[in-house]
Scaffold this active site. Structure first.
Site, PDB file in Angstrom:
ATOM      1  N   TYR A 142      -4.701  -4.357   3.441  1.00 42.87           N
ATOM      2  CA  TYR A 142      -4.340  -5.259   2.339  1.00 42.87           C
ATOM      3  C   TYR A 142      -4.258  -4.430   1.072  1.00 42.87           C
ATOM      4  CZ  TYR A 142      -4.641  -9.422  -0.719  1.00 42.87           C
ATOM      5  OH  TYR A 142      -4.409 -10.397  -1.667  1.00 42.87           O
ATOM      6  N   LYS A 170      -0.641  -6.071   4.585  1.00 38.83           N
ATOM      7  CA  LYS A 170      -0.329  -7.185   3.693  1.00 38.83           C
ATOM      8  C   LYS A 170      -0.003  -6.587   2.335  1.00 38.83           C
ATOM      9  CE  LYS A 170      -2.298 -11.236   1.383  1.00 38.83           C
ATOM     10  NZ  LYS A 170      -3.518 -12.042   1.137  1.00 38.83           N
TER      11      LYS A 170
END
Length: 299
Positions: A142, A170
């Site tokens: 992320y 992400k």
């Protein structure tokens, strides 16, 4: 048992970063979490992220995190991938959270870049590798430098992608050029972590979304994904434009605050927030209603 997936969409295509419902007294609302999870899957999500920032992970305990994973997995079974947030700015603590999530039945891990202590790229590489080594679960990185203070550079992603369990990223960096190069060179499955950039990231190779607005417009996001996959660029752009008021409205202020307000307006489980987050003002709530209505959301 985890749902079936493909190498290009290891966690599904549409995942909502789910809020954590609380009771009126501020305790964890496991029944509400199960009802919300089932609703989100029924609406078109094939993945859910729990214990992420939108799930108020900074203010939930380790025990609450494990309880929430167990409850959501029980609620959705193999109908959706349940991805557990396990990232902190302490590698040892992150490893503990990853192992607890695995024991609770999570299908994968979301691991954010360590925040506040601003490690160098080699520190980031070792951090993510240690967490990926700690369980048998697939890992989604992320990258969100606006919150973490550091970014994952392309070279670091390329090296991390060599790990058999680091399979996705992400992307909340807001840099389409960097995303294009990182996708091309790393081979990681790419998920948009910025709703306004869902369609642009699809256009350069993203596999799907980890969305906040998926709480209220999952069918529309699913239609956007299908239009893009079928090659109907005109329809995809039309859906994107129709959702602009929702994208804007849900992030006029802090996203957890607006999401819980939107769910409450729809009669769905949400509950109060934990400090330092606070409820929307009456004026902010009225603006949110207008934004959602402009985007076609029924309240």
């Amino acid at each position: 048992m985890a749902p079936t997936s493909t190498p290009h969409t290891p966690f599904g295509r549409l995942l909502t970063a789910m809020v954590t419902p609380f009771t009126a007294e501020g305790a964890l609302d496991l029944d509400g979490a199960q009802r919300l999870a089932a609703h989100l899957v029924d609406a078109g999500n094939d993945g859910l992220v729990v214990n992420g920032t939108t799930g108020e992970s900074p203010t939930t305990s380790d025990a609450e995190k494990a309880q929430l994973v167990r409850a959501v997995v029980e609620a959705v079974g193999d109908r959706a991938h349940v991805v557990a947030g396990a990232g902190t700015n302490d590698t040892r603590h992150s490893v503990e959270l990853a192992r607890a999530a695995e024991q609770a039945g999570a299908h994968g891990l979301l691991v954010v870049t360590p925040y506040y202590n601003k490690p160098p790229q080699e520190g980031l590489r070792r951090h993510f590798t240690a967490i990926a080594d700690a369980t048998e679960l697939p890992v989604m990185l992320y990258d969100i430098p606006g919150r973490s203070g550091v970014q994952l550079e392309t070279e670091t992603m390329v090296r991390l992608a060599e790990h058999p369990r680091i399979v996705a990223n992400k992307d909340a960096k807001g840099d389409l050029s960097a995303a294009s190069w990182a996708m091309a060179r790393s081979g990681l499955a790419w998920y948009s972590g910025d709703d306004m950039l869902n369609l642009p990231l699809l256009s350069v190779g993203a596999a799907g979304f980890v969305s906040v607005v998926g709480h209220v417009v999952a069918p529309e996001l699913r239609a956007l994904l299908e239009a893009h996959r079928s090659g109907d660029a005109v329809k995809a752009a039309e859906i994107h434009r129709r959702l602009l008021p929702v994208y804007t409205g849900m992030f006029r202020t802090q996203g957890v605050m607006t999401t819980k307000a939107a769910l409450a307006l729809q009669g769905l489980p949400a509950g109060p927030l934990r400090l330092p987050l606070v409820e929307l003002t009456e004026e902010q709530t009225e603006q949110l209603k207008r934004d959602l209505a402009a985007g076609g959301v029924q309240l």
